[in-house]
Design an enzyme around this catalytic site. Structure first.
Site, PDB file in Angstrom:
ATOM      1  CB  CYS A 129     -36.219  26.272  26.413  1.00  0.00           C
ATOM      2  SG  CYS A 129     -36.138  27.403  24.998  1.00  0.00           S
ATOM      3  CB  CYS A 130     -41.356  25.671  27.671  1.00  0.00           C
ATOM      4  SG  CYS A 130     -41.403  24.766  26.104  1.00  0.00           S
ATOM      5  CB  CYS A 210     -40.348  27.325  19.507  1.00  0.00           C
ATOM      6  SG  CYS A 210     -40.985  28.530  20.694  1.00  0.00           S
ATOM      7  CB  CYS A 213     -39.361  22.365  20.030  1.00  0.00           C
ATOM      8  SG  CYS A 213     -37.926  22.654  21.091  1.00  0.00           S
ATOM      9  CB  CYS A 236     -45.232  25.127  26.014  1.00  0.00           C
ATOM     10  SG  CYS A 236     -46.759  26.037  26.390  1.00  0.00           S
TER      11      CYS A 236
END
Length: 244
Positions: A129-130, A210, A213, A236
């Site tokens: 995702c990062c 985010c 998280c 990240c």
């Protein structure tokens, strides 16, 4: 200040850059403002960008940058998962500091549709995702530049405890002007410049990323303890992957 009058390609500038180790030795005891001024002299303003999360400590670095050169481009990674308060804070600081060139960079829609169509990648694979929401967008945003500035500090610990003032980042230079600062130094910048705090600080968020998280930080915890809580992850990835 030795700012280039005409655009020069990052590749041409990179070929003439001094070694990061040499710059680090020269600047390791310099002030944040001196480090940013040295970055401008080294590559020229048109080849330099500052990357900011507009997080809980970001206004201090942005204030120092503005005092050196308010025209330095600022890259902001709008991941699609940020708190509304962070987006509002970005706009507040743009107005309060007179930032002239803030570039909000988003992940590619095609990439999101292919790799995170259900929007739950943050839960199943936060590293991936990062990568698609921060690492890849930053790599795109940095293509025009030969060097960049970020706000990491040694007092944040973990992988940041021994960061140099200047380091190599692929073909680019990466300047860490706040490497040596303390929490007290940052507080002093906020106080002297009357900088507005991030709206979430009052709610117990000492470090904000985010929304899925990020959690509140309990008394006595490290300032980044609320990031990726319960997972073996503390970064990240934008500082672990060399920008190409």
């Amino acid at each position: 200040m030795n700012v280039r009058a005409h655009p020069v390609s990052p590749q041409a500038v990179a070929g003439a850059l001094p070694p990061a180790e040499e710059l680090d030795r020269a600047l390791r005891d310099a002030t944040p403002a001196e480090i940013i001024a040295a970055a401008v002299r080294t590559v020229g303003r048109d080849q330099l960008a500052l990357v900011s999360s507009f997080g809980t400590e970001s206004a201090a670095l942005l204030k120092v940058m503005v005092d050196v050169d308010p025209s330095i481009p600022v890259i902001f990674l709008d991941t699609g998962w940020l708190f509304e308060e962070t987006l509002a804070y970005r706009d507040t600081l743009i107005a309060a500091l007179g930032l002239r060139d803030v570039r909000s960079i988003k992940p590619l829609e095609a990439t999101l549709s292919r790799e995170d169509k259900d929007g739950d990648l943050w839960f199943s694979d936060p590293d991936a995702c990062c990568r698609i929401r921060k690492v890849e967008p930053l790599a795109r945003a940095l293509k025009p530049f030969a060097a960049w500035i970020n706000g990491r500090k040694r007092f944040q610990g973990a992988l940041r405890a021994a960061i140099p003032v200047v380091e190599a980042d692929g073909e680019r230079l990466k300047f860490n002007p706040f490497a040596n600062v303390s929490r007290q130094d940052i507080a002093a910048i906020y106080a002297s410049a009357k900088l507005p705090p991030h709206p979430l600080v009052a709610s117990g968020f000492l470090s904000v990323g985010c929304m899925p998280c990020t959690s509140r930080t309990a008394e006595g915890e490290d300032s980044r303890a609320g990031r990726w809580r319960g997972r073996p992850k503390s970064e990240c990835g934008i500082h672990a992957v060399k920008a190409s």
